[in-house]
Design an enzyme around this catalytic site. Structure first.
Site, PDB file in Angstrom:
ATOM      1  N   ARG A  33       0.672  -1.174   0.019  1.00  0.00           N
ATOM      2  CA  ARG A  33      -0.079   0.027  -0.146  1.00  0.00           C
ATOM      3  C   ARG A  33       0.865   1.233   0.191  1.00  0.00           C
ATOM      4  O   ARG A  33       0.572   2.300  -0.653  1.00  0.00           O
ATOM      5  CB  ARG A  33      -0.862   0.259   1.141  1.00  0.00           C
ATOM      6  CG  ARG A  33      -1.905  -1.212   1.301  1.00  0.00           C
ATOM      7  CD  ARG A  33      -2.829  -1.031   2.516  1.00  0.00           C
ATOM      8  NE  ARG A  33      -3.788  -2.132   2.659  1.00  0.00           N
ATOM      9  CZ  ARG A  33      -3.656  -3.374   3.122  1.00  0.00           C
ATOM     10  NH1 ARG A  33      -2.456  -3.592   3.547  1.00  0.00           N
ATOM     11  NH2 ARG A  33      -4.740  -4.153   2.923  1.00  0.00           N
ATOM     12  N   ASN A  80      -5.629   4.566  -0.342  1.00  0.00           N
ATOM     13  CA  ASN A  80      -4.319   4.016   0.368  1.00  0.00           C
ATOM     14  C   ASN A  80      -3.092   4.737  -0.284  1.00  0.00           C
ATOM     15  O   ASN A  80      -3.082   5.306  -1.094  1.00  0.00           O
ATOM     16  CB  ASN A  80      -4.024   2.441  -0.039  1.00  0.00           C
ATOM     17  CG  ASN A  80      -4.998   1.511   0.988  1.00  0.00           C
ATOM     18  OD1 ASN A  80      -4.971   1.818   2.035  1.00  0.00           O
ATOM     19  ND2 ASN A  80      -5.671   0.522   0.437  1.00  0.00           N
ATOM     20  N   HIS A 115      -2.984   0.549   8.532  1.00  0.00           N
ATOM     21  CA  HIS A 115      -3.742  -0.566   7.795  1.00  0.00           C
ATOM     22  C   HIS A 115      -2.658  -0.874   6.663  1.00  0.00           C
ATOM     23  O   HIS A 115      -2.476  -0.113   5.724  1.00  0.00           O
ATOM     24  CB  HIS A 115      -4.993   0.415   6.856  1.00  0.00           C
ATOM     25  CG  HIS A 115      -5.514  -0.338   5.867  1.00  0.00           C
ATOM     26  ND1 HIS A 115      -6.183  -1.660   6.240  1.00  0.00           N
ATOM     27  CD2 HIS A 115      -5.715  -0.360   4.754  1.00  0.00           C
ATOM     28  CE1 HIS A 115      -6.781  -2.060   5.193  1.00  0.00           C
ATOM     29  NE2 HIS A 115      -6.517  -1.424   4.264  1.00  0.00           N
TER      30      HIS A 115
HETATM   31  N1  LIG Z   1      -8.753   1.683   3.370  1.00  0.00           N
HETATM   32  C1  LIG Z   1      -9.194   0.484   2.873  1.00  0.00           C
HETATM   33  O1  LIG Z   1      -9.384  -0.456   3.653  1.00  0.00           O
HETATM   34  C2  LIG Z   1      -9.269   0.066   1.592  1.00  0.00           C
HETATM   35  C3  LIG Z   1     -10.019  -0.829   1.029  1.00  0.00           C
HETATM   36  C4  LIG Z   1     -10.000  -1.063  -0.495  1.00  0.00           C
HETATM   37  C5  LIG Z   1      -9.500  -0.235  -1.416  1.00  0.00           C
HETATM   38  N2  LIG Z   1      -8.894   0.903  -0.794  1.00  0.00           N
HETATM   39  C6  LIG Z   1      -8.122   1.681  -1.657  1.00  0.00           C
HETATM   40  O2  LIG Z   1      -9.087   2.565  -2.340  1.00  0.00           O
HETATM   41  C7  LIG Z   1      -8.704   2.955  -3.549  1.00  0.00           C
HETATM   42  C8  LIG Z   1      -9.829   3.052  -4.642  1.00  0.00           C
HETATM   43  O3  LIG Z   1      -9.653   1.452  -4.821  1.00  0.00           O
HETATM   44  P1  LIG Z   1     -10.554   0.818  -6.121  1.00  0.00           P
HETATM   45  O4  LIG Z   1     -10.471  -0.563  -6.330  1.00  0.00           O
HETATM   46  O5  LIG Z   1     -12.026   1.431  -6.118  1.00  0.00           O
HETATM   47  O6  LIG Z   1      -9.636   1.459  -7.426  1.00  0.00           O
HETATM   48  P2  LIG Z   1      -9.947   2.010  -8.891  1.00  0.00           P
HETATM   49  O7  LIG Z   1      -9.009   2.088  -9.491  1.00  0.00           O
HETATM   50  O8  LIG Z   1     -11.115   0.947  -9.375  1.00  0.00           O
HETATM   51  O9  LIG Z   1     -10.790   3.207  -8.789  1.00  0.00           O
HETATM   52  C9  LIG Z   1     -10.070   4.451  -8.385  1.00  0.00           C
HETATM   53  C10 LIG Z   1     -10.813   5.428  -9.366  1.00  0.00           C
HETATM   54  O10 LIG Z   1     -10.040   6.894  -8.785  1.00  0.00           O
HETATM   55  C11 LIG Z   1     -10.359   7.616  -9.945  1.00  0.00           C
HETATM   56  N3  LIG Z   1      -9.436   8.848 -10.130  1.00  0.00           N
HETATM   57  C12 LIG Z   1      -8.194   8.955 -10.371  1.00  0.00           C
HETATM   58  N4  LIG Z   1      -7.771  10.162 -10.209  1.00  0.00           N
HETATM   59  C13 LIG Z   1      -9.005  10.859  -9.737  1.00  0.00           C
HETATM   60  C14 LIG Z   1      -9.157  12.097  -9.816  1.00  0.00           C
HETATM   61  N5  LIG Z   1      -8.028  13.171  -9.460  1.00  0.00           N
HETATM   62  N6  LIG Z   1     -10.395  12.600  -9.320  1.00  0.00           N
HETATM   63  C15 LIG Z   1     -11.323  11.664  -9.232  1.00  0.00           C
HETATM   64  N7  LIG Z   1     -10.910  10.290  -9.286  1.00  0.00           N
HETATM   65  C16 LIG Z   1      -9.946  10.019  -9.773  1.00  0.00           C
HETATM   66  C17 LIG Z   1      -9.991   6.381 -11.241  1.00  0.00           C
HETATM   67  O11 LIG Z   1     -10.446   7.134 -12.493  1.00  0.00           O
HETATM   68  C18 LIG Z   1     -10.559   5.369 -10.535  1.00  0.00           C
HETATM   69  O12 LIG Z   1     -11.855   5.158 -11.601  1.00  0.00           O
HETATM   70  C19 LIG Z   1      -7.218   2.637  -3.856  1.00  0.00           C
HETATM   71  O13 LIG Z   1      -6.249   3.408  -3.378  1.00  0.00           O
HETATM   72  C20 LIG Z   1      -7.291   1.407  -2.718  1.00  0.00           C
HETATM   73  O14 LIG Z   1      -6.088   0.886  -2.375  1.00  0.00           O
HETATM   74  C21 LIG Z   1      -8.648   1.056   0.651  1.00  0.00           C
END
Ligand SMILES: NC(=O)c1ccc[n+]([C@@H]2O[C@H](COP(=O)([O-])OP(=O)(O)OC[C@H]3O[C@@H](n4cnc5c(N)ncnc54)[C@H](O)[C@@H]3O)[C@@H](O)[C@H]2O)c1
Length: 282
Positions: free
Chosen positions: A57, A89, A144
């Site tokens: 992460r 993340n 995390h």
């Molecule tokens: N905290 C947690 O427990 C946890 C759990 C799951 C996922 N996550 C994190 O959540 C994030 C999203 O995961 P995901 O699977 O949905 O990823 P994903 O790649 O499917 O979606 C991310 C989206 O963000 C968009 N994006 C990029 N730059 C942007 C901007 N400037 N403005 C608006 N949107 C923008 C992209 O177009 C994409 O559609 C990742 O960083 C992942 O590691 C965290």
């Protein structure tokens, strides 16, 4: 809201079309424009990159730092009174960044971590003991990530600590699987990271806020001396209600657990330092 045209609109329509089957009357829209999100009560930030197999992460730090900076500025402009739940993340560092950018008080900016990590540990305990999820409580604190602090002593089945039910070897195995829980899924999926359990975890947090439940849930929280930790974000149990974090719950930890938590906070602090150096150089 997403920067990719059509993606949020398509997702929203797909979910909306499940309403007649699931019997809900909420209206949903997807957009590429922050104006349509104006005056939101709760904003969940998930923008940015997710892990690919083999990545940690923390490797997402610099990419997501610039995305979260931009997104948080927009969120604050359009929804100055909202509560922000960070998901992107590395979530502890991104929560810290969003507090810094938004200048919101810490009760209104916190992150998803402990609810998901606890759900993962619960899942493995439940499977190991062929128990009901309803009887299992799992205590997971800290970062995390690799430095997550799983506390078996405070994790229970029907109120009984798992340390009295399972062997130390079995507990170690379940703890290890919990710490690597996200990577296990990323390695299986290959092109995406976990979706369903994280979404369910965020929904639980949002429900606690919207319904003013005063529910104790572990969240990535900015600490100002609680647990002996200052000016960093890690997951600790908090009371969630209509004002966001309404109380930070300080569990009584052993000296060893406290040391683990301090080490975990130190790992997040390093990421924060890296962000500060990078911002300074820009
Ligand atoms: N905290 C947690 O427990 C946890 C759990 C799951 C996922 N996550 C994190 O959540 C994030 C999203 O995961 P995901 O699977 O949905 O990823 P994903 O790649 O499917 O979606 C991310 C989206 O963000 C968009 N994006 C990029 N730059 C942007 C901007 N400037 N403005 C608006 N949107 C923008 C992209 O177009 C994409 O559609 C990742 O960083 C992942 O590691 C965290």
């Amino acid at each position: 809201m997403d920067i990719i045209e059509g993606l949020p609109q398509g997702r929203a329509l797909d979910i909306l079309e499940s309403a007649p089957i699931l019997r809900f009357n909420s209206h949903l829209v997807g957009t590429n424009n922050y104006q349509e999100t104006a005056n939101s009560d709760v904003v969940i930030i998930t923008s940015g990159s997710s892990r690919k197999p083999g990545m940690t992460r923390d490797e997402l730090l610099l990419t997501n730092m610039s995305i979260i900076t931009e997104v948080t500025h927009n969120v604050v402009n359009y929804s100055p009174n909202c509560i922000i739940i960070m998901v992107t993340n590395p979530v502890d560092a991104m929560t810290y960044l969003a507090i810094h950018i938004s200048q919101f008080p810490r009760n209104r900016v916190f992150g998803l971590s402990g609810v998901l990590d606890g759900a993962r540990f619960s899942t493995f305990i439940t499977a190991e003991l062929k128990a009901s999820v309803e009887d299992v409580f799992a205590c997971v604190l800290g970062q995390h990530g690799e430095n997550m602090v799983v506390i078996p002593r405070l994790s229970t089945v029907k109120g009984k600590p798992i340390t009295e039910i399972l062997s130390p070897e079995t507990i170690d195995k379940l703890v290890e699987r919990t710490i690597k829980g996200g990577a296990e899924i990323t390695n299986l999926l290959k092109t995406s990271s976990a979706l369903y359990a994280p979404s369910a975890a965020v929904a639980q947090m949002v429900e606690a806020i919207i319904l003013d439940k005063k529910e104790a849930l572990p969240c990535a929280t900015y600490l100002q001396g609680e647990y002996g930790i200052k000016d960093t974000v890690i997951s600790v149990p908090v009371k969630l209600g209509k004002n966001g974090i309404e109380q930070i719950i300080e569990l009584e930890l052993t000296a060893e657990e406290k040391a683990q938590l301090a080490k975990s906070a130190g790992a997040v602090r390093e990421l924060i330092n890296t962000m500060q150096v990078t911002r300074g150089n820009q």
